[in-house]
Design an enzyme around this catalytic site. Structure first.
Site, PDB file in Angstrom:
ATOM      1  N   TRP A 331       0.835  -1.218   0.000  1.00 37.93           N
ATOM      2  CA  TRP A 331       0.000   0.000   0.000  1.00 37.93           C
ATOM      3  C   TRP A 331       0.860   1.255   0.000  1.00 37.93           C
ATOM      4  CZ3 TRP A 331      -2.219   2.540   4.938  1.00 37.93           C
ATOM      5  CH2 TRP A 331      -1.290   2.474   5.989  1.00 37.93           C
ATOM      6  N   ASP A 332       2.144   1.094   0.285  1.00 40.05           N
ATOM      7  CA  ASP A 332       3.084   2.217   0.263  1.00 40.05           C
ATOM      8  C   ASP A 332       2.920   3.032  -1.025  1.00 40.05           C
ATOM      9  OD1 ASP A 332       3.983   0.062   1.913  1.00 40.05           O
ATOM     10  OD2 ASP A 332       5.942   0.985   2.087  1.00 40.05           O
ATOM     11  N   GLU A 472       0.919  -2.910  12.553  1.00 37.90           N
ATOM     12  CA  GLU A 472       1.161  -4.353  12.500  1.00 37.90           C
ATOM     13  C   GLU A 472       1.662  -4.943  13.819  1.00 37.90           C
ATOM     14  OE1 GLU A 472       3.670  -4.784   9.069  1.00 37.90           O
ATOM     15  OE2 GLU A 472       2.037  -4.331   7.680  1.00 37.90           O
ATOM     16  N   LYS A 584       2.818   0.583  16.095  1.00 38.26           N
ATOM     17  CA  LYS A 584       3.996   0.644  15.231  1.00 38.26           C
ATOM     18  C   LYS A 584       3.943   1.899  14.353  1.00 38.26           C
ATOM     19  CE  LYS A 584       6.173  -2.082  11.536  1.00 38.26           C
ATOM     20  NZ  LYS A 584       5.977  -3.194  10.606  1.00 38.26           N
ATOM     21  N   GLN A 585       2.742   2.295  13.980  1.00 33.31           N
ATOM     22  CA  GLN A 585       2.569   3.422  13.044  1.00 33.31           C
ATOM     23  C   GLN A 585       1.125   3.885  13.136  1.00 33.31           C
ATOM     24  OE1 GLN A 585       3.238   0.119  10.212  1.00 33.31           O
ATOM     25  NE2 GLN A 585       2.432   1.562   8.708  1.00 33.31           N
TER      26      GLN A 585
HETATM   27  C1  BGC Z   1       4.846  -1.411   7.513  1.00 31.18           C
HETATM   28  C2  BGC Z   1       3.831  -1.443   6.410  1.00 31.18           C
HETATM   29  C3  BGC Z   1       4.525  -1.224   5.079  1.00 31.18           C
HETATM   30  C4  BGC Z   1       5.680  -2.184   4.900  1.00 31.18           C
HETATM   31  C5  BGC Z   1       6.472  -1.892   3.662  1.00 31.18           C
HETATM   32  C6  BGC Z   1       5.949  -2.407   7.230  1.00 31.18           C
HETATM   33  O1  BGC Z   1       6.930  -2.338   8.205  1.00 31.18           O
HETATM   34  O2  BGC Z   1       4.243  -1.721   8.748  1.00 31.18           O
HETATM   35  O3  BGC Z   1       2.829  -0.468   6.607  1.00 31.18           O
HETATM   36  O4  BGC Z   1       3.617  -1.376   4.050  1.00 31.18           O
HETATM   37  O5  BGC Z   1       6.553  -2.093   5.994  1.00 31.18           O
HETATM   38  O6  BGC Z   1       7.032  -0.626   3.739  1.00 31.18           O
END
Ligand code: BGC
Length: 725
Positions: A331-332, A472, A584-585
Site C-alpha cells: 500500500w506504500d 502491525e 507501530k505506526q
Molecule cells: C509497515 C507497512 C509497510 C511495509 C512496507 C511495514 O513495516 O508496517 O505499513 O507497508 O513495511 O514498507
C-alpha cells in the site's frame, strides 16, 4: 551548477556504512535501478541492478526482483597496480549525487602501494533519455609519473540476491569491440541481454582488446599516460530483457552499434529529461537547506524508479534501490507515493494504477481462494497480482519461525487501491481512465467487501473480524476502525462511481454489470453495508477505538523505555508488544490522513491526543513520521509538525533505523512530499477547485510547488517577505 540542496555529498568513505551509501547513491531511470556500489568493487559490497518486472522464484518470499548482471565493473590498473579503496592510500575523496541531473560522481586522489599518485574522476548515469543505456566516464591524471594505464570494463554475470542465484548464463562473447552477455532467470525464464563497449581518448598509443573470463566478458584498453595529462575512458552499456524484445542480446548489441555520439551526447540528452521532471515535480523550500535536500532526495528516488513506459509494473517500498521486500508492491505505493505522481506527473501515476488494473486477475484469484467474490488485492503483490507475502519467516537467533499474518489479513489494501484510483480521478479528471479501468477496480473490490463483511445479528450491524490494520504490532483483531471506515467510504464511493458510469458510459456500465454481476440489489446492499458497518467511536469526543478491545490492552508509557535504539517490538517481543497499546505506526490517524474531509477538528484532536503518545515514532514504521507531520499541521501544532517532519526527512540521509543499506524508504519520501504540500502548504483539493493556505515553519522563507489540477498546471508560491508586508 546546482547548489548544495541539489547534492548529496560524502567526503569520507566509511566501509562500515558502505551499504547505506549504495542505497543513497543509487540511480534509476524508470526502467532499471542500480545501487551506488563502486565500479572497482569493495570487499563486502552489495552491488545490484534491478529491472522492473524481472522477477524470479525464491523460497519463502515466492518471487523477487532478480539482481541482474552487474554492468558497473570498471577496473583501473596503474602500471599494473589495481586501484581499490582498500589498497594504497586515499589522499582525498568525494562522492556526490547531483539530484537535479541524475549524475553520480567520485573524485579522489590515490597513491598506489608502489607510490604512484593519480587523480581519478568517475561519473556515471543511467539514461533517462534512453532507458536501455547506461554510461560511465572514467578520467585519470598521473601526477608523478609517465606510465601504463589499463582499464577493464566488464559485465559480471556472477550476481546473486543475498545468496540466491537467479541466472543461468546462456552465452557471452565479443564482436567489433563490443562485449556481450546473455542470461536467463531460472524460474521465470526471462532473458537478459547486455552489451558494453569501451572507448579511450586523450592518449596517443591506445590498444583496445577483449577478455573472455567465465561469465564476465571484459572490454579492455591499455594506454601510455603522461604526467599531468588527463586520459579518459568511456564505458557504454545497453540492456534489454525478453519482456521488451524477443532477442534482448541482439537488441543490446544493435543499440551500441547504432549509437551516434559519445558520453557527452548521451549525458546532454539525459540532463534534458531530468530538467523536464524537475520543472514540475520540484518542491522549493528556502531557509532550511537540510530539509530542502531531503525532500529533493526523496523525490529524486521516486522519479528515478517510476516506470514511464511499462504499465505492468509498480514501485516497491525500496523503489529500485535495495533488496528488502524483494520488489513486492504494498500500500506504500498508492497511499504514500502516488499522490506525488498524481499531482505532478499524472502520466506516471496512471501507469502505476494500470499495474493494479492488470493485476486484477490475481486479486480475483485471491478472493476466490478465500471464498469471496470480486477482487481482493494481495498485501504483497508482484508480477501477477497473486499474494506473495511470506507466510512463515525464520526468526533471528531463534528456532521457531514467525507466522506473518499480513498476507492473509491486512485487507485494507483493496480499499487503498480504490482510494488512489478515486484520488487520481478527482485530481486529473481523467474520465477515460476511470471508465475504461478505474471503475472496474473500485467496483470489483467493492464486490469483494460486500461478500467479506459479516452480519452480527445480535448487535444488528456488519463487522469485519480477524484483520490486521496499518499498525502491525496487533494482528488478528476485530473491527479495526481504519479498515471499517475506509470500507464505508469504499461502499459509498462505489455507488457514486456506478451511477456516473451508468449515466456517462452506459455501454461500459452494461458490460461491467454483466461481467461483475452487478444488479440493482448490489447497490442497495452496498448502501446498507455503508450505513450499518460498525465503527467503535465515542460520540461525545469522536475518539475511535483502534479495534475491539484495544482500550483494554496494557497501557505503556513509552518514555520509560528511552533512550533506545530499537523498535518496541524488538524490545518487548512480538507477542508482548501485541498485548499493549503501543502502535507501530498511525492506524486510526490514517483515516484523518486519507479522508481528512470526513472528520471534524474535534475528533482529530481527540484521536491525535490519544494515539500519538502511544506510537513508536522513531523505530516503528518509517511510514509514520510524515503522516504525523501532516496532521500536526492540520491540528495547529507547528513545532510537533516540524519535529515529525525532520524525523521523516532523516529516514535515509540520517539512516535513522540503521536499515538504509537495504534500500531507501520510498513511502517515507512520498509522505514527505505530502507533508510539504498538504501539510505545510495547506493544499486542499475539492470537486469545486483547489485552495492553499500555507502554514510553513517560522524559519522557512519560501515554500513553492507546482501541481496539475484537472489538466492545468497550477502553482503555489509562498514567500515570507510578501506575507509580512
Ligand atoms: C509497515 C507497512 C509497510 C511495509 C512496507 C511495514 O513495516 O508496517 O505499513 O507497508 O513495511 O514498507
Amino acid at each position: 551548477m546546482s547548489g548544495v540542496t541539489w547534492r548529496v555529498t560524502e567526503v569520507v568513505f566509511d566501509a562500515a556504512s558502505q551499504h547505506a551509501g549504495e542505497s543513497l547513491f543509487a540511480l534509476g531511470n524508470g526502467y532499471l535501478g542500480t545501487r551506488g556500489s563502486f565500479e572497482e568493487g569493495f570487499p563486502g559490497d552489495w552491488p545490484a541492478t534491478f529491472i522492473h518486472g524481472v522477477y524470479d522464484d525464491v523460497p519463502i518470499g515466492h518471487t523477487e526482483l532478480a539482481n541482474v548482471s552487474n554492468w558497473l565493473p570498471f577496473d583501473l590498473y596503474v602500471e599494473g597496480e589495481h586501484f581499490s579503496l582498500d589498497s594504497g592510500e586515499v589522499l582525498n575523496y568525494q562522492r556526490e549525487l547531483v539530484l537535479r541531473q541524475g549524475l553520480l560522481s567520485r573524485t579522489l586522489r590515490w597513491r598506489s602501494p608502489a607510490g604512484r599518485t593519480v587523480d581519478i574522476a568517475v561519473e556515471r548515469f543511467v539514461s533517462l533519455a534512453d532507458a536501455h543505456l547506461c554510461a560511465i566516464r572514467y578520467q585519470v591524471v598521473p601526477l608523478d609519473f609517465d606510465g601504463q594505464i589499463e582499464w577493464r570494463a566488464g559485465l559480471n554475470g556472477h550476481v546473486e540476491n543475498r545468496g540466491v542465484l537467479h541466472w543461468d548464463r546462456l552465452g557471452q562473447g565479443a564482436q567489433s569491440g563490443i562485449v556481450w552477455l546473455r542470461s536467463r532467470t531460472r524460474g521465470t525464464g526471462i532473458e537478459l541481454g547486455q552489451a558494453g563497449r569501451l572507448k579511450v581518448t586523450g592518449a596517443e598509443d591506445v590498444t583496445h582488446f577483449c577478455l573472455d573470463c567465465d561469465g564476465q566478458p571484459v572490454a579492455a584498453a591499455r594506454a601510455r599516460a603522461r604526467e599531468g595529462r588527463a586520459i579518459v575512458a568511456e564505458k557504454t552499456v545497453a540492456i534489454f530483457t525478453s519482456r521488451e524484445t524477443p532477442d534482448p542480446c541482439a537488441a543490446a548489441i544493435e543499440k551500441l552499434q547504432n549509437l551516434r555520439g559519445g558520453y557527452n551526447d548521451l549525458r546532454t540528452a539525459h540532463l534534458a529529461e531530468w530538467e523536464k521532471y524537475w520543472a514540475v515535480s520540484d518542491a522549493i523550500i528556502e531557509g532550511d537547506d537540510e530539509v530542502q535536500r531531503a525532500v529533493r532526495f526523496g523525490l529524486f528516488h521516486l522519479l528515478a524508479a517510476a516506470p514511464w513506459e511499462d504499465k505492468h509494473v509498480s514501485l516497491g517500498p525500496k523503489a529500485l534501490s535495495g533488496f528488502a521486500y524483494r520488489g513486492h508492491v504494498f500500500w506504500d505505493t498508492e497511499v504514500f507515493m502516488l499522490p506525488f505522481f498524481t499531482l505532478t506527473q499524472p502520466g506516471l501515476a496512471r501507469n502505476l494504477l494500470m499495474y493494479r488494473y492488470h493485476t486484477l486477475p490475481g486479486a480475483r484469484r485471491k478472493a476466490a481462494a478465500n471464498g469471496f467474490a470480486g477482487a481482493q488485492y494481495a498485501w504483497e503483490s508482484a508480477d501477477t497480482g497473486d499474494e506473495v507475502t511470506p507466510t512463515w519467516v525464520p526468526r533471528q537467533n531463534q528456532r521457531d519461525p514467525v507466522r506473518i499474518w499480513t498476507g492473509d489479513l491486512e485487507l485494507h489494501i483493496s480499499s487503498d487501491v480504490a482510494f488512489a484510483v478515486w484520488q487520481y480521478w478527482q485530481a486529473t479528471g481523467d474520465d477515460s481512465f476511470m471508465a475504461d479501468y478505474g471503475a472496474e477496480i473500485i467496483l470489483d473490490t467493492a464486490v469483494f467487501w460486500s461478500s467479506r463483511v459479516e452480519w452480527n445479528a445480535e448487535k444488528s450491524h456488519y463487522e469485519i473480524t480477524n484483520v490486521v490494520g496499518p499498525d502491525e504490532y496487533h494482528d488478528r483483531i476485530n473491527n479495526n476502525a481504519f479498515t471499517n471506515d475506509l470500507v464505508r467510504w469504499h461502499m459509498e464511493t462505489a455507488q457514486q462511481v456506478w451511477r456516473w458510469l451508468e449515466q456517462k458510459h452506459p455501454a461500459r456500465a452494461a458490460e461491467l454489470a454483466d461481467r461483475l454481476k452487478l444488479q440493482t440489489q448490489t447497490l442497495a446492499r452496498w448502501a446498507e453495508v455503508a450505513t450499518r458497518l460498525c465503527l467503535p467511536v465515542d460520540p461525545s469526543t469522536g475518539l475511535l477505538e483502534q479495534f475491539e478491545g484495544y482500550f483494554h490492552r496494557r497501557d505503556v508509557n513509552l518514555a520509560e523505555y528511552e533512550p533506545r535504539t530499537v523498535s518496541m517490538q524488538a524490545l518487548l517481543g512480538i507477542e508482548e508488544v501485541g498485548k499493549t497499546q503501543i502502535l507501530k505506526q498511525p492506524d486510526v490517524l490514517m483515516l484523518f490522513f486519507m479522508l481528512r474531509d470526513r472528520y471534524d477538528q474535534c475528533s482529530l484532536r481527540a484521536n491525535w491526543d490519544y494515539y500519538v503518545p502511544r506510537t513508536d515514532h522513531t523505530y516503528g514504521s518509517s511510514l509514520g513520521p510524515p503522516v504525523h507531520a501532516l496532521l500536526a499541521c492540520e491540528i495547529g501544532e507547528p513545532e510537533a509538525a516540524y519535529r515529525h517532519f525532520c524525523r521523516a526527512a532523516q529516514a535515509d540521509l540520517g539512516d535513522v533505523r540503521g536499515n538504509t543499506g537495504d534500500g531507501i524508504h520510498a513511502a517515507s519520501a512520498g509522505g514527505l512530499w505530502q507533508a510539504v504540500v498538504f501539510g505545510f502548504g495547506g493544499l486542499r483539493l475539492t470537486p469545486e477547485g483547489w485552495s492553499a493556505t500555507p502554514r510553513p515553519p517560522a524559519h522557512w522563507q519560501r515554500l513553492a510547488f507546482r501541481f496539475y489540477y484537472r489538466g492545468k498546471l497550477e502553482e503555489v508560491d509562498w514567500r515570507r517577505e510578501t506575507q509580512s508586508k
